[in-house]
Design a protein around this motif. Structure first.
Motif, mmCIF file in Angstrom:
data_model
loop_
_atom_site.group_PDB
_atom_site.id
_atom_site.type_symbol
_atom_site.label_atom_id
_atom_site.label_comp_id
_atom_site.label_asym_id
_atom_site.label_seq_id
_atom_site.Cartn_x
_atom_site.Cartn_y
_atom_site.Cartn_z
ATOM 1 N N ALA A 88 45.531 64.510 28.572
ATOM 2 C CA ALA A 88 44.511 63.529 28.205
ATOM 3 C C ALA A 88 44.598 62.294 29.097
ATOM 4 O O ALA A 88 43.578 61.739 29.525
ATOM 5 C CB ALA A 88 44.672 63.136 26.737
ATOM 6 N N CYS A 89 45.822 61.874 29.387
ATOM 7 C CA CYS A 89 46.037 60.688 30.224
ATOM 8 C C CYS A 89 45.450 60.890 31.614
ATOM 9 O O CYS A 89 44.772 60.007 32.156
ATOM 10 C CB CYS A 89 47.532 60.391 30.304
ATOM 11 N N GLN A 90 45.686 62.034 32.200
ATOM 12 C CA GLN A 90 45.244 62.269 33.570
ATOM 13 C C GLN A 90 43.723 62.440 33.667
ATOM 14 O O GLN A 90 43.081 61.878 34.553
ATOM 15 C CB GLN A 90 45.966 63.489 34.140
ATOM 16 N N ILE A 91 43.160 63.208 32.748
ATOM 17 C CA ILE A 91 41.706 63.376 32.772
ATOM 18 C C ILE A 91 41.028 62.029 32.521
ATOM 19 O O ILE A 91 40.075 61.658 33.208
ATOM 20 C CB ILE A 91 41.247 64.402 31.729
ATOM 21 N N GLY A 92 41.545 61.291 31.543
ATOM 22 C CA GLY A 92 40.961 59.994 31.217
ATOM 23 C C GLY A 92 41.025 59.013 32.371
ATOM 24 O O GLY A 92 40.081 58.242 32.607
ATOM 25 N N ALA A 93 42.131 59.029 33.104
ATOM 26 C CA ALA A 93 42.261 58.136 34.255
ATOM 27 C C ALA A 93 41.199 58.436 35.301
ATOM 28 O O ALA A 93 40.555 57.523 35.842
ATOM 29 C CB ALA A 93 43.663 58.265 34.861
ATOM 30 N N LEU A 94 41.004 59.710 35.585
ATOM 31 C CA LEU A 94 40.004 60.064 36.592
ATOM 32 C C LEU A 94 38.595 59.771 36.088
ATOM 33 O O LEU A 94 37.724 59.351 36.864
ATOM 34 C CB LEU A 94 40.136 61.537 36.969
ATOM 35 N N GLN A 95 38.361 59.965 34.800
ATOM 36 C CA GLN A 95 37.046 59.638 34.246
ATOM 37 C C GLN A 95 36.746 58.150 34.422
ATOM 38 O O GLN A 95 35.615 57.770 34.725
ATOM 39 C CB GLN A 95 36.989 60.018 32.764
ATOM 40 N N GLY A 96 37.761 57.305 34.243
ATOM 41 C CA GLY A 96 37.572 55.870 34.422
ATOM 42 C C GLY A 96 37.238 55.520 35.861
ATOM 43 O O GLY A 96 36.323 54.722 36.128
ATOM 44 N N VAL A 97 37.967 56.097 36.797
ATOM 45 C CA VAL A 97 37.702 55.846 38.211
ATOM 46 C C VAL A 97 36.310 56.353 38.579
ATOM 47 O O VAL A 97 35.550 55.687 39.305
ATOM 48 C CB VAL A 97 38.774 56.519 39.094
ATOM 49 N N ALA A 98 35.949 57.527 38.085
ATOM 50 C CA ALA A 98 34.636 58.098 38.384
ATOM 51 C C ALA A 98 33.509 57.217 37.859
ATOM 52 O O ALA A 98 32.501 56.997 38.549
ATOM 53 C CB ALA A 98 34.535 59.504 37.788
ATOM 54 N N ALA A 99 33.675 56.699 36.651
ATOM 55 C CA ALA A 99 32.645 55.848 36.059
ATOM 56 C C ALA A 99 32.416 54.598 36.905
ATOM 57 O O ALA A 99 31.282 54.137 37.065
ATOM 58 C CB ALA A 99 33.050 55.468 34.635
ATOM 59 N N ARG A 100 33.473 54.073 37.461
ATOM 60 C CA ARG A 100 33.376 52.872 38.311
ATOM 61 C C ARG A 100 32.489 53.131 39.526
ATOM 62 O O ARG A 100 31.808 52.217 40.002
ATOM 63 C CB ARG A 100 34.782 52.458 38.741
ATOM 64 N N HIS A 101 32.469 54.349 40.007
ATOM 65 C CA HIS A 101 31.680 54.686 41.194
ATOM 66 C C HIS A 101 30.384 55.415 40.858
ATOM 67 O O HIS A 101 29.714 55.938 41.760
ATOM 68 C CB HIS A 101 32.520 55.548 42.143
ATOM 69 N N GLY A 102 30.048 55.478 39.580
ATOM 70 C CA GLY A 102 28.818 56.145 39.194
ATOM 71 C C GLY A 102 28.874 57.647 39.368
ATOM 72 O O GLY A 102 27.853 58.318 39.537
ATOM 73 N N HIS A 103 30.084 58.190 39.322
ATOM 74 C CA HIS A 103 30.266 59.632 39.446
ATOM 75 C C HIS A 103 30.749 60.172 38.095
ATOM 76 O O HIS A 103 31.021 59.398 37.171
ATOM 77 C CB HIS A 103 31.282 59.946 40.545
ATOM 78 N N ARG A 104 30.885 61.488 37.976
ATOM 79 C CA ARG A 104 31.285 62.078 36.697
ATOM 80 C C ARG A 104 32.246 63.232 36.926
ATOM 81 O O ARG A 104 32.016 64.084 37.792
ATOM 82 C CB ARG A 104 30.049 62.574 35.937
ATOM 83 N N VAL A 105 33.306 63.254 36.149
ATOM 84 C CA VAL A 105 34.241 64.370 36.168
ATOM 85 C C VAL A 105 33.574 65.542 35.468
ATOM 86 O O VAL A 105 33.123 65.424 34.328
ATOM 87 C CB VAL A 105 35.567 64.002 35.462
ATOM 88 N N THR A 106 33.524 66.683 36.168
ATOM 89 C CA THR A 106 32.798 67.829 35.601
ATOM 90 C C THR A 106 33.675 69.040 35.339
ATOM 91 O O THR A 106 33.219 70.001 34.708
ATOM 92 C CB THR A 106 31.650 68.259 36.538
ATOM 93 N N HIS A 107 34.923 69.028 35.813
ATOM 94 C CA HIS A 107 35.779 70.189 35.559
ATOM 95 C C HIS A 107 37.250 69.787 35.528
ATOM 96 O O HIS A 107 37.616 68.670 35.886
ATOM 97 C CB HIS A 107 35.554 71.289 36.599
ATOM 98 N N VAL A 108 38.081 70.719 35.095
ATOM 99 C CA VAL A 108 39.529 70.531 35.037
ATOM 100 C C VAL A 108 40.181 71.763 35.640
ATOM 101 O O VAL A 108 39.835 72.894 35.297
ATOM 102 C CB VAL A 108 40.033 70.337 33.588
ATOM 103 N N SER A 109 41.124 71.527 36.544
ATOM 104 C CA SER A 109 41.850 72.621 37.194
ATOM 105 C C SER A 109 43.338 72.292 37.166
ATOM 106 O O SER A 109 43.783 71.361 37.838
ATOM 107 C CB SER A 109 41.362 72.789 38.642
#
Length: 255
Positions: A88-109
């Motif tokens: 949860a910590c790692q996905i959430g961190a990337l979601q925060g960074v993505a939101a800052r740039h107007g992008h969206r996390v769409t998958h998990v690997s």
């Protein structure tokens, strides 16, 4: 035929870089971004997400175990609840960074040992995909065909894209030949191109034992930390283009 070509990216730390991510961005359609546990940090994540947004590349979280020294490839004695929290910590961190740039996390690997541990137990696999679903039900899970993660993700209603690993050898059971064993990682560009051509034309791979094994996959993965990964990615992309397949980010592929 539409196909995704994805690569693990952002796997440096501080001033150190593992691969030429900037150049890989011109070749792939999706990036699996390290989230600071096995590799990566806030600055690298930020740069990678920004570049992906500029180039129209889909992004996903690439969560690993907290093991910078071992690059997340060593199993660790962590509880299932700890794995849930670090996921949860790692996905959430990337979601925060993505939101800052107007992008969206769409998958998990999953990365390396994290994925191996997730697939070692059906109950653990289910607990982990429930974390993903709780964060965003629209997330797609990347998985190897026939593994517990694939079954668990489908059980909770998440989309699954199975992977074909172009630079890794397969066993007759469809598993990967463990790293460290002869022939586990494929570096020869002609061999890589032949494998990709075979996969695209008839959905199969020839195992390390010479047996043809069916592979049902929508995404081709190239590991950026493999020596010569940029040339390998170029070879794969050339074969995709030559066979007429259309390169498409994973989140835009139909079910």
């Amino acid at each position: 035929m539409k196909i995704d070509l994805n690569s693990d990216m952002g796997e440096g730390f501080g001033q150190w870089r593992v691969a030429d991510d900037d150049s890989l961005m011109d070749i792939v359609s999706s990036a699996n971004i390290a989230c600071g546990f096995h590799a990566g940090d806030y600055a690298i994540m930020d740069h990678t997400v920004r570049l992906a947004k500029e180039k129209g590349i889909g992004i996903g979280a690439h969560p690993g175990l907290p093991d910078l020294i071992g690059f997340g490839r060593r199993a660790m004695p962590v509880s299932d609840s700890d794995m849930e929290a670090m996921l949860a910590c790692q996905i959430g961190a990337l979601q925060g960074v993505a939101a800052r740039h107007g992008h969206r996390v769409t998958h998990v690997s999953y990365h390396a040992a994290f994925g191996t541990m997730a697939n070692a137990d059906e109950a653990r696999a289910l607990r982990l995909v429930r974390v993903i679903a709780a964060l965003d039900k629209e997330l797609t899970v990347f998985a190897m065909t026939g593994q517990p993660t694939e079954r668990a993700a489908e059980k909770v209603g998440l989309r699954v894209h199975t992977l074909f690993l172009a630079d890794r050898a397969y066993t007759v059971s469809g598993a990967l030949v463990p790293r460290g064993q002869p022939g586990a990682v494929i570096h020869d560009l002609d061999a890589v191109r032949a494998r990709v051509r075979q996969f695209l034309e008839n959905g199969s791979v020839t195992t390390i034992d010479g047996v043809r094994f069916p592979v049902k996959a929508k995404s081709i993965l190239v590991h950026s930390d493999t020596p010569g990964s940029l040339d390998i990615a170029k070879a794969i992309r050339a074969e995709i283009d030559a066979t007429g397949a259309v390169l498409t980010p994973a989140h835009l592929l139909a079910d």
